[in-house]
Design a protein around this motif. Structure first.
Motif, PDB file in Angstrom:
ATOM      1  N   ASP A 116       0.842  -1.196   0.000  1.00  0.00           N
ATOM      2  CA  ASP A 116       0.000   0.000   0.000  1.00  0.00           C
ATOM      3  C   ASP A 116       0.880   1.250   0.000  1.00  0.00           C
ATOM      4  OD1 ASP A 116      -2.296  -1.408  -0.039  1.00  0.00           O
ATOM      5  OD2 ASP A 116      -2.924  -0.960   2.012  1.00  0.00           O
ATOM      6  N   ALA A 117       1.894   1.236   0.862  1.00  0.00           N
ATOM      7  CA  ALA A 117       2.787   2.395   0.959  1.00  0.00           C
ATOM      8  C   ALA A 117       3.513   2.601  -0.364  1.00  0.00           C
ATOM      9  CB  ALA A 117       3.780   2.198   2.092  1.00  0.00           C
ATOM     10  N   LEU A 119       2.501   1.632  -3.321  1.00  0.00           N
ATOM     11  CA  LEU A 119       1.527   2.070  -4.319  1.00  0.00           C
ATOM     12  C   LEU A 119       1.242   3.564  -4.169  1.00  0.00           C
ATOM     13  CD1 LEU A 119      -0.399   1.140  -6.562  1.00  0.00           C
ATOM     14  CD2 LEU A 119      -2.093   0.662  -4.819  1.00  0.00           C
ATOM     15  N   LEU A 120       1.095   4.009  -2.914  1.00  0.00           N
ATOM     16  CA  LEU A 120       0.842   5.437  -2.677  1.00  0.00           C
ATOM     17  C   LEU A 120       2.027   6.278  -3.137  1.00  0.00           C
ATOM     18  CD1 LEU A 120      -0.862   5.378   0.852  1.00  0.00           C
ATOM     19  CD2 LEU A 120      -1.937   5.820  -1.336  1.00  0.00           C
ATOM     20  N   ASP A 121       3.261   5.783  -2.857  1.00  0.00           N
ATOM     21  CA  ASP A 121       4.460   6.514  -3.300  1.00  0.00           C
ATOM     22  C   ASP A 121       4.488   6.612  -4.818  1.00  0.00           C
ATOM     23  OD1 ASP A 121       5.224   6.814  -0.731  1.00  0.00           O
ATOM     24  OD2 ASP A 121       6.654   5.144  -0.714  1.00  0.00           O
ATOM     25  N   LEU A 123       1.958   6.401  -6.947  1.00  0.00           N
ATOM     26  CA  LEU A 123       0.907   7.299  -7.444  1.00  0.00           C
ATOM     27  C   LEU A 123       1.277   8.761  -7.169  1.00  0.00           C
ATOM     28  CD1 LEU A 123      -2.271   5.309  -6.351  1.00  0.00           C
ATOM     29  CD2 LEU A 123      -1.508   5.692  -8.681  1.00  0.00           C
ATOM     30  N   GLY A 124       1.896   8.988  -6.001  1.00  0.00           N
ATOM     31  CA  GLY A 124       2.353  10.337  -5.666  1.00  0.00           C
ATOM     32  C   GLY A 124       3.362  10.847  -6.685  1.00  0.00           C
ATOM     33  N   LEU A 126       3.585   9.913  -9.784  1.00  0.00           N
ATOM     34  CA  LEU A 126       2.866  10.173 -11.035  1.00  0.00           C
ATOM     35  C   LEU A 126       2.175  11.538 -11.006  1.00  0.00           C
ATOM     36  CD1 LEU A 126       1.108   6.752 -11.882  1.00  0.00           C
ATOM     37  CD2 LEU A 126       2.987   7.828 -13.096  1.00  0.00           C
ATOM     38  N   VAL A 127       1.564  11.855  -9.854  1.00  0.00           N
ATOM     39  CA  VAL A 127       0.871  13.150  -9.725  1.00  0.00           C
ATOM     40  C   VAL A 127       1.882  14.293  -9.840  1.00  0.00           C
ATOM     41  CG1 VAL A 127      -0.432  14.632  -8.124  1.00  0.00           C
ATOM     42  CG2 VAL A 127      -1.057  12.231  -8.363  1.00  0.00           C
ATOM     43  N   LYS A 130       3.038  14.776 -13.407  1.00  0.00           N
ATOM     44  CA  LYS A 130       1.990  15.415 -14.214  1.00  0.00           C
ATOM     45  C   LYS A 130       1.890  16.906 -13.878  1.00  0.00           C
ATOM     46  CE  LYS A 130      -1.186  14.146 -17.214  1.00  0.00           C
ATOM     47  NZ  LYS A 130      -0.973  13.334 -18.378  1.00  0.00           N
ATOM     48  N   ARG A 131       2.074  17.226 -12.597  1.00  0.00           N
ATOM     49  CA  ARG A 131       2.032  18.639 -12.184  1.00  0.00           C
ATOM     50  C   ARG A 131       3.176  19.419 -12.831  1.00  0.00           C
ATOM     51  NH1 ARG A 131       0.555  18.468  -5.722  1.00  0.00           N
ATOM     52  NH2 ARG A 131      -1.568  19.224  -5.932  1.00  0.00           N
ATOM     53  N   LEU A 134       2.426  19.979 -16.404  1.00  0.00           N
ATOM     54  CA  LEU A 134       1.404  21.016 -16.557  1.00  0.00           C
ATOM     55  C   LEU A 134       2.022  22.403 -16.380  1.00  0.00           C
ATOM     56  CD1 LEU A 134      -1.735  21.084 -16.906  1.00  0.00           C
ATOM     57  CD2 LEU A 134      -1.869  21.389 -14.451  1.00  0.00           C
TER      58      LEU A 134
ATOM     59  N   LEU B 225      -5.504  17.164 -10.541  1.00  0.00           N
ATOM     60  CA  LEU B 225      -4.254  16.769  -9.880  1.00  0.00           C
ATOM     61  C   LEU B 225      -4.277  17.143  -8.395  1.00  0.00           C
ATOM     62  CD1 LEU B 225      -1.628  17.650 -12.625  1.00  0.00           C
ATOM     63  CD2 LEU B 225      -2.434  15.396 -11.950  1.00  0.00           C
ATOM     64  N   LEU B 232      -4.299  10.979  -2.104  1.00  0.00           N
ATOM     65  CA  LEU B 232      -3.108  10.231  -1.694  1.00  0.00           C
ATOM     66  C   LEU B 232      -2.690  10.577  -0.269  1.00  0.00           C
ATOM     67  CD1 LEU B 232      -1.059  10.392  -5.001  1.00  0.00           C
ATOM     68  CD2 LEU B 232      -2.144   8.397  -3.991  1.00  0.00           C
ATOM     69  N   ARG B 236      -3.246   7.932   3.480  1.00  0.00           N
ATOM     70  CA  ARG B 236      -2.249   7.486   4.463  1.00  0.00           C
ATOM     71  C   ARG B 236      -2.820   7.586   5.886  1.00  0.00           C
ATOM     72  NH1 ARG B 236       2.828   7.046   1.834  1.00  0.00           N
ATOM     73  NH2 ARG B 236       2.862   8.248  -0.089  1.00  0.00           N
ATOM     74  N   VAL B 255      -6.262   0.532  -0.149  1.00  0.00           N
ATOM     75  CA  VAL B 255      -5.625   1.516  -1.020  1.00  0.00           C
ATOM     76  C   VAL B 255      -5.776   1.131  -2.495  1.00  0.00           C
ATOM     77  CG1 VAL B 255      -3.377   2.444  -1.659  1.00  0.00           C
ATOM     78  CG2 VAL B 255      -4.024   2.340   0.710  1.00  0.00           C
ATOM     79  N   VAL B 262      -7.326   7.560  -8.635  1.00  0.00           N
ATOM     80  CA  VAL B 262      -6.181   8.473  -8.830  1.00  0.00           C
ATOM     81  C   VAL B 262      -5.727   8.413 -10.293  1.00  0.00           C
ATOM     82  CG1 VAL B 262      -3.791   8.930  -8.170  1.00  0.00           C
ATOM     83  CG2 VAL B 262      -5.462   8.343  -6.436  1.00  0.00           C
ATOM     84  N   ILE B 266      -5.378  11.517 -12.893  1.00  0.00           N
ATOM     85  CA  ILE B 266      -4.116  11.863 -13.569  1.00  0.00           C
ATOM     86  C   ILE B 266      -4.346  11.958 -15.078  1.00  0.00           C
ATOM     87  CG2 ILE B 266      -1.786  11.016 -14.090  1.00  0.00           C
ATOM     88  CD1 ILE B 266      -1.742   9.792 -11.278  1.00  0.00           C
TER      89      ILE B 266
END
Lengths: 146, 313
Positions: A116-117, A119-121, A123-124, A126-127, A130-131, A134, B225, B232, B236, B255, B262, B266
């Protein structure tokens, strides 16, 4: 019941070619050996594809019906159903492998938390990428205008 | 005896239609879902509509045909016996109703207890949101929409600290979308109509309703975004406590279930959504059905009465 038991046992050990042909059949819905050879499996020998499909049929993963002098094959289960069964079989094997049921469960919770951790990292990241993309696009547009 | 026969017949017809249609829905919703896949709002509407279809159809048939046909066409005889089948069916219908009410009551009580615990030292925040936003003292739930008649949004101080102002605004927009769409009321209805075999459809609706609220919350890539980043960060925190029924938490465990949300955000496209299809074909179809219904009502009542007579005997 026995069909599912057989399916669980057999599907957990699929070879690379079996996986590839099963994937091709999921994409096409149904196919004969000839159709698979003409679309994506050109480099394989006819007999190889035929034998592999026959093996998948015997593992109860495909159904088939006679069409002329050949068989038309169709997956018995969807990709999701197979995944669920394979994962379930692996988990059952893990739980059965230990004399105490709580030990493998604690491993599982540990691994899931770790995943989970991760996966969150991921996805973070990826965001954030993308930022940045942009922001770069906005900066470029304002420079072009300026 | 006449009244008892009436109740037995009405409940039996209701249960037969409700049970039969529920079986059809449970077997076909996955195929029907494909027509709305990719458009979260439509998908959520379709799935909820399918879940409600058996109840609404059974209620409409009962009120429009069964009750009038019985009242108008059944002789007021008191010695006509009631067969075992309608008695058994009506008993099953009554049990299903009681089970639904008890289940919904329990869910309401659990939600009320959880909300009371969360809002013990809550403070009203100064926002321009159309519903009260309360800052709660605990760290969980990070953000959630609660309440059915008087909706409120709860925000933990930890989430407020972690999120940037833009992320916080998008997360709030998401919760307000749940409030506007009355998602907590829909969840209560699902509890009220609890039926075995409908769990997968209800989970799919829950997932689609979260995505629909995401879509309603954002209007461009930057906002998408910001919402993704908020999800995200909050996920946590959310792992600490399991979600409470009849509330709309910003993220739900596990999750992996949030992964798709998410990823959708994106990949957000700033292209304007396609124009809604005109409603007039549906209006014409509805008017046609009403005309047929009015024209054939007498015959339909007689047919229904014959069917209920067969059922009673």
């Amino acid at each position: 019941m026995s069909r599912f038991f057989h399916f669980r046992k057999s599907s957990s050990r699929l070879g690379p070619l079996e996986q590839r042909l099963l994937g091709a059949l999921w994409e096409r819905g149904t196919a004969t050996v000839r159709e698979l050879l003409e679309n994506g499996c050109e480099k394989l020998a006819y007999t190889t594809v035929m034998t592999t499909l026959d093996r998948l049929f015997k593992k109860d993963l495909l159904t088939r019906k006679v069409e002329g002098r050949a068989f038309r094959y169709q997956p018995r289960f969807t990709r999701e159903e197979l995944h669920r069964e394979v994962a379930g079989a692996a988990l059952r094997e893990l739980l059965d492998s230990s004399p105490g049921a709580t030990l493998p469960l604690s491993y599982l919770v540990e691994i899931l938390t770790e995943r989970d951790a991760q996966l969150l990292d991921h996805l973070g990241d990826l965001v954030e990428a993308k930022r940045r993309e942009l922001r770069a696009g906005t900066r470029q547009r304002s420079e072009e205008r300026g | 005896m006449f009244a008892l026969r009436g109740v037995a017949v009405t409940l039996s017809v209701f249960l037969l239609v409700y049970g039969g249609l529920s079986l059809v829905v449970a077997g076909s919703w996955r195929r029907l879902r494909r027509y709305a896949q990719g458009r979260a709002r439509r998908e959520a509407g379709l799935l909820f509509g399918l879940r409600m279809l058996p109840l609404l159809t059974a209620a409409a048939i009962t009120l429009a045909f069964t009750v009038p046909s019985f009242v108008l066409l059944e002789p007021r005889a008191v010695d006509e016996p009631v067969g075992a089948a309608p008695l058994l069916l009506s008993l099953c219908g009554a049990c299903l109703g009681v089970f639904g009410v008890v289940s919904a009551g329990k869910a309401l009580r659990r939600a009320r207890q959880a909300i009371a615990r969360w809002t013990k030292e809550a403070q009203l925040m100064n926002t321009d949101a159309p519903v009260p936003v309360l800052r709660i003292s605990g760290s969980v739930p990070p953000m959630t929409a609660t309440g059915i008649i008087h909706p409120r949004v709860l925000l933990s101080g930890t989430a407020e600290f972690l999120l940037t102002p833009n992320e916080l605004q998008m997360a709030l927009n998401h919760e307000l979308a749940h409030v506007r769409r009355h998602d907590n009321l829909k969840k209560l209805l699902l509890r009220l109509l609890a039926l075995p075999g409908m769990g997968a459809l209800e989970s799919a609706w829950l997932e689609a309703s979260e995505m629909a609220a995401d879509d309603a919350a954002v209007s461009n890539m930057r906002e998408a975004l910001d919402l993704a980043a908020a999800l995200l960060k909050v996920s946590r925190l959310a792992q600490v406590e399991a979600p409470v029924e009849l509330t709309a938490a910003l993220v739900r465990t596990p999750v992996a279930a949030m992964h798709a949300r998410v990823e959708r955000l994106i990949e957000w496209s700033d292209e304007s959504p396609s124009r809604p299809k005109p409603l007039w074909p549906w209006v014409v179809l509805g008017a046609g059905l009403i005309a047929v219904f009015v024209g054939a009502y007498g015959h339909l009542l007689v047919g229904m009465h014959a069917a209920t007579e067969w059922l009673v005997q």
